[in-house]
Enzyme design. Structure first.
Site, PDB file in Angstrom:
ATOM      1  N   LYS A 126      46.976  38.820  39.419  1.00  0.00           N
ATOM      2  CA  LYS A 126      46.580  37.536  40.009  1.00  0.00           C
ATOM      3  C   LYS A 126      48.275  37.029  39.938  1.00  0.00           C
ATOM      4  O   LYS A 126      48.857  36.657  41.159  1.00  0.00           O
ATOM      5  CB  LYS A 126      46.317  36.492  39.427  1.00  0.00           C
ATOM      6  CG  LYS A 126      44.467  36.556  39.493  1.00  0.00           C
ATOM      7  CD  LYS A 126      43.902  34.962  38.877  1.00  0.00           C
ATOM      8  CE  LYS A 126      42.381  34.974  38.900  1.00  0.00           C
ATOM      9  NZ  LYS A 126      41.819  34.109  39.129  1.00  0.00           N
ATOM     10  N   LYS A 130      33.246  36.205  48.490  1.00  0.00           N
ATOM     11  CA  LYS A 130      33.465  35.122  49.380  1.00  0.00           C
ATOM     12  C   LYS A 130      34.626  35.497  50.596  1.00  0.00           C
ATOM     13  O   LYS A 130      35.052  34.977  51.520  1.00  0.00           O
ATOM     14  CB  LYS A 130      33.304  33.486  48.981  1.00  0.00           C
ATOM     15  CG  LYS A 130      33.484  32.527  49.789  1.00  0.00           C
ATOM     16  CD  LYS A 130      31.461  32.574  51.269  1.00  0.00           C
ATOM     17  CE  LYS A 130      31.383  31.695  51.900  1.00  0.00           C
ATOM     18  NZ  LYS A 130      30.501  31.907  52.297  1.00  0.00           N
ATOM     19  N   LYS A 158      33.167  44.883  46.224  1.00  0.00           N
ATOM     20  CA  LYS A 158      31.727  43.918  45.956  1.00  0.00           C
ATOM     21  C   LYS A 158      31.668  43.418  46.690  1.00  0.00           C
ATOM     22  O   LYS A 158      32.542  42.849  47.980  1.00  0.00           O
ATOM     23  CB  LYS A 158      32.428  43.916  44.476  1.00  0.00           C
ATOM     24  CG  LYS A 158      31.205  43.224  43.859  1.00  0.00           C
ATOM     25  CD  LYS A 158      32.111  42.641  41.914  1.00  0.00           C
ATOM     26  CE  LYS A 158      31.002  42.012  41.276  1.00  0.00           C
ATOM     27  NZ  LYS A 158      31.600  41.388  40.284  1.00  0.00           N
TER      28      LYS A 158
END
Length: 338
Positions: free
Chosen positions: A119, A204, A201
């Site tokens: 991240k 969204k 995968k």
């Protein structure tokens, strides 16, 4: 003979970030199993909105998504009378225990977390301390409720291992205080891949709107997305290596209908991909219909949702407060009688 009513159920905790409407992948991979899990266990389900702000959020959007996600949790069949369904920020004990556990976590342990590294690279302009301390807040989420089990995906497995280390370290330093949680191995959920790139995968955040299906997508949009799903040139419905697109569609169809791969292959023998894509879309539409109907009913009942959220927070706080008081006493904080 033992009375079943007195048998203590295992406590299971599971949280989800309210940063977007869940995808079909989130549902078939995890959320669909939450209801089943809640029948046999003492379950707490929560919105992890404190975790969400490690990445900058638009305030009005986060508020709206939190409200909608709470309604969705009830819509998938979680009963607020049988389960504790709460929002993390409504229970201040999470933040309080999170700080204490920061002081029982070694810098080296936290810096080894792969999700922090990933991240940090993704949000290089906002590598904040909250992102670094994310795993200790997650540990607080779990340990506050003395959870026996936590369902974790591969990306959170390392965080659960750290939670176990922190719990054992604290228990060893003072006396048994926390239940040391174990990973919950329930019915395996489907791994749903992107409809446009079946090697990835379903997400969204995918820039291609045709790649993912949202739980709240309209039936006509679901049909369009499946009709444009990437497949292969063989035109034979069978599960095999190298047929990622068809394998993904078969997995989704199997989850929604309960049919095995062998049954699906037999039913579509001699039929083309067009027929199969339509059938998969229809099965998804039917799977999501009761959820969408319940959601439409709940989303406008603000008084009911707020009452459920308030009740859930109160029940959660009762458990959390007991744990936090015990921790504060053992650490040595001066506590006054309330």
């Amino acid at each position: 003979m033992e009375n079943n009513a007195t048998v203590k159920k295992d406590r299971v905790l599971s949280l989800i970030q309210p940063t977007s409407v869940p995808t079909l992948g989130n549902y078939l991979g995890a959320l669909k199993n939450w209801k089943e899990m809640s029948e046999d266990n003492d379950c707490l389900f929560g919105l992890a909105d404190l975790h969400a702000i490690t990445v900058r959020q638009e305030p009005a959007k986060l508020r709206k998504l939190s409200y909608e996600m709470y309604a969705l949790l009830l819509s998938i069949g979680l009963d607020p009378d049988k389960n504790i369904i709460f929002t993390q920020s409504h229970v201040p004990e999470h933040s309080q225990l999170g700080w204490i556990l920061n002081c029982y976590t070694q810098f080296g342990e936290a810096s080894r977390m792969t999700q922090f590294k990933d991240k940090s690279a993704k949000h290089a302009d906002n590598v904040n301390v909250g992102l670094f301390a994310y795993p200790t807040l997650m540990a607080a989420d779990i340990l506050l409720y003395q959870a026996d089990y936590v369902p974790v995906g591969i990306d959170q497995k390392q965080h659960l291992e750290l939670t176990r280390d922190i719990a054992e370290r604290f228990n060893g330093a003072y006396s048994p205080t926390f239940t040391v949680p174990k990973p919950y191995i329930g019915k395996a959920g489907a791994k749903v891949m992107s409809l446009q790139d079946p090697t990835k995968k379903m997400s969204k955040s995918d820039p291609n709107p045709k790649a993912s299906v949202s739980l709240l997508d309209k039936p006509e949009d679901i049909m369009k997305k499946f009709k444009s799903a990437v497949t292969d040139s063989e035109a034979k419905v069978r599960y095999a290596e190298g047929k990622d697109g068809i394998n993904n569609l078969m997995s989704i169809y199997s989850c929604c209908t309960g049919l095995s791969y062998e049954e699906i292959e037999r039913d579509f023998d001699g039929k083309g991909y067009g027929d199969f894509k339509t059938a998969v879309a229809e099965s998804v539409i039917e799977e999501l219909r009761p959820i969408q109907d319940k959601y439409s009913q709940l989303i406008n009942d603000k008084a009911y949702l707020e009452q459920c959220a308030a009740d859930g927070a109160e029940k959660a706080r009762r458990i959390a407060r007991k744990t936090l008081d015990k921790v504060m006493r053992k650490v040595g904080f001066w506590q006054i009688k309330k």
